[in-house]
Design a protein around this motif. Structure first.
Motif, short mmCIF file in Angstrom:
data_model
loop_
_atom_site.label_atom_id
_atom_site.label_comp_id
_atom_site.label_asym_id
_atom_site.label_seq_id
_atom_site.Cartn_x
_atom_site.Cartn_y
_atom_site.Cartn_z
N VAL A 167 -6.37 -24.79 15.33
CA VAL A 167 -5.69 -26.02 15.73
C VAL A 167 -5.05 -26.68 14.51
O VAL A 167 -3.89 -27.12 14.56
N ARG A 168 -5.75 -26.71 13.42
CA ARG A 168 -5.19 -27.29 12.18
C ARG A 168 -3.95 -26.51 11.74
O ARG A 168 -2.95 -27.09 11.33
N GLN A 169 -4.00 -25.19 11.83
CA GLN A 169 -2.86 -24.37 11.45
C GLN A 169 -1.68 -24.62 12.39
O GLN A 169 -0.53 -24.68 11.96
N MET A 170 -1.95 -24.78 13.68
CA MET A 170 -0.89 -25.07 14.65
C MET A 170 -0.20 -26.38 14.31
O MET A 170 1.02 -26.48 14.36
N ILE A 171 -0.98 -27.39 13.96
CA ILE A 171 -0.41 -28.70 13.61
C ILE A 171 0.45 -28.56 12.36
O ILE A 171 1.57 -29.07 12.31
N LYS A 172 -0.06 -27.87 11.36
CA LYS A 172 0.69 -27.67 10.12
C LYS A 172 1.99 -26.92 10.39
O LYS A 172 3.04 -27.29 9.88
N GLN A 173 1.91 -25.91 11.19
CA GLN A 173 3.10 -25.13 11.52
C GLN A 173 4.11 -25.96 12.30
O GLN A 173 5.30 -25.89 12.06
N HIS A 174 3.62 -26.76 13.23
CA HIS A 174 4.50 -27.59 14.04
C HIS A 174 5.26 -28.61 13.19
O HIS A 174 6.40 -28.93 13.46
N ARG A 175 4.61 -29.09 12.14
CA ARG A 175 5.23 -30.08 11.26
C ARG A 175 6.06 -29.45 10.13
O ARG A 175 6.74 -30.16 9.41
N ALA A 176 6.00 -28.13 10.00
CA ALA A 176 6.69 -27.44 8.91
C ALA A 176 8.20 -27.59 9.04
O ALA A 176 8.74 -27.72 10.13
N ALA A 177 8.87 -27.57 7.91
CA ALA A 177 10.32 -27.70 7.89
C ALA A 177 11.01 -26.51 8.55
O ALA A 177 12.07 -26.64 9.15
N HIS A 178 10.40 -25.34 8.47
CA HIS A 178 11.00 -24.12 9.01
C HIS A 178 10.00 -23.36 9.87
O HIS A 178 9.51 -22.30 9.47
N PRO A 179 9.68 -23.85 11.07
CA PRO A 179 8.68 -23.18 11.91
C PRO A 179 9.14 -21.82 12.40
O PRO A 179 8.35 -21.00 12.82
N GLY A 237 0.64 -22.74 20.70
CA GLY A 237 1.47 -22.51 19.53
C GLY A 237 2.84 -21.97 19.89
O GLY A 237 3.86 -22.40 19.35
N GLN A 238 2.88 -21.05 20.84
CA GLN A 238 4.17 -20.49 21.28
C GLN A 238 5.02 -21.57 21.94
O GLN A 238 6.22 -21.66 21.70
N PHE A 239 4.40 -22.40 22.77
CA PHE A 239 5.13 -23.48 23.43
C PHE A 239 5.69 -24.47 22.41
O PHE A 239 6.86 -24.87 22.50
N LEU A 240 4.87 -24.86 21.44
CA LEU A 240 5.33 -25.81 20.43
C LEU A 240 6.48 -25.23 19.60
O LEU A 240 7.45 -25.93 19.30
N ALA A 241 6.37 -23.96 19.24
CA ALA A 241 7.44 -23.31 18.48
C ALA A 241 8.72 -23.23 19.31
O ALA A 241 9.82 -23.50 18.81
N TRP A 242 8.59 -22.88 20.57
CA TRP A 242 9.76 -22.80 21.47
C TRP A 242 10.43 -24.17 21.60
O TRP A 242 11.64 -24.28 21.50
#
Length: 93
Positions: free
Chosen positions: A19-31, A75-80
């Motif tokens: 979950v922490r990694q998902m949050i970090k990835q979602h906030r990343a400049a280049h997901p 994670g897939q939904f957030l990235a999409w």
């Protein structure tokens, strides 16, 4: 100590980490740098491991793998959704 307690603690640690990694990835400049194949592989493996765990009768691993499947789907939904937002032009003024 019952072995299932270790399994549940491991499940909590693993899910919290993901979950922490998902949050970090979602906030990343280049997901978009995270491969879609990572999500597809995780979802497939989690679904298969859930079935495997069910067939073995291991409730700890059934729950763990269902949670892993849930994190992969989320994670897939957030990235999409993030990709959609970055490709959608702003509304006219």
């Amino acid at each position: 100590m019952h072995p299932d307690i270790l399994g549940w603690v491991a499940t909590l640690v693993l899910v919290a980490t993901l979950v922490r990694q998902m949050i970090k990835q979602h906030r990343a400049a280049h997901p978009e740098t995270v491969s879609r194949w990572l999500f597809l592989g995780q979802m497939s493996a989690s679904a298969l491991f859930t079935l495997y765990s069910y067939l073995l009768g291991s409730s700890v691993f059934v729950v763990t793998n269902l949670l892993l499947l849930g994190t992969a789907i989320t994670g897939q939904f957030l990235a999409w959704r993030r990709r959609q937002r970055s490709t959608t032009p702003p509304p006219p003024c």
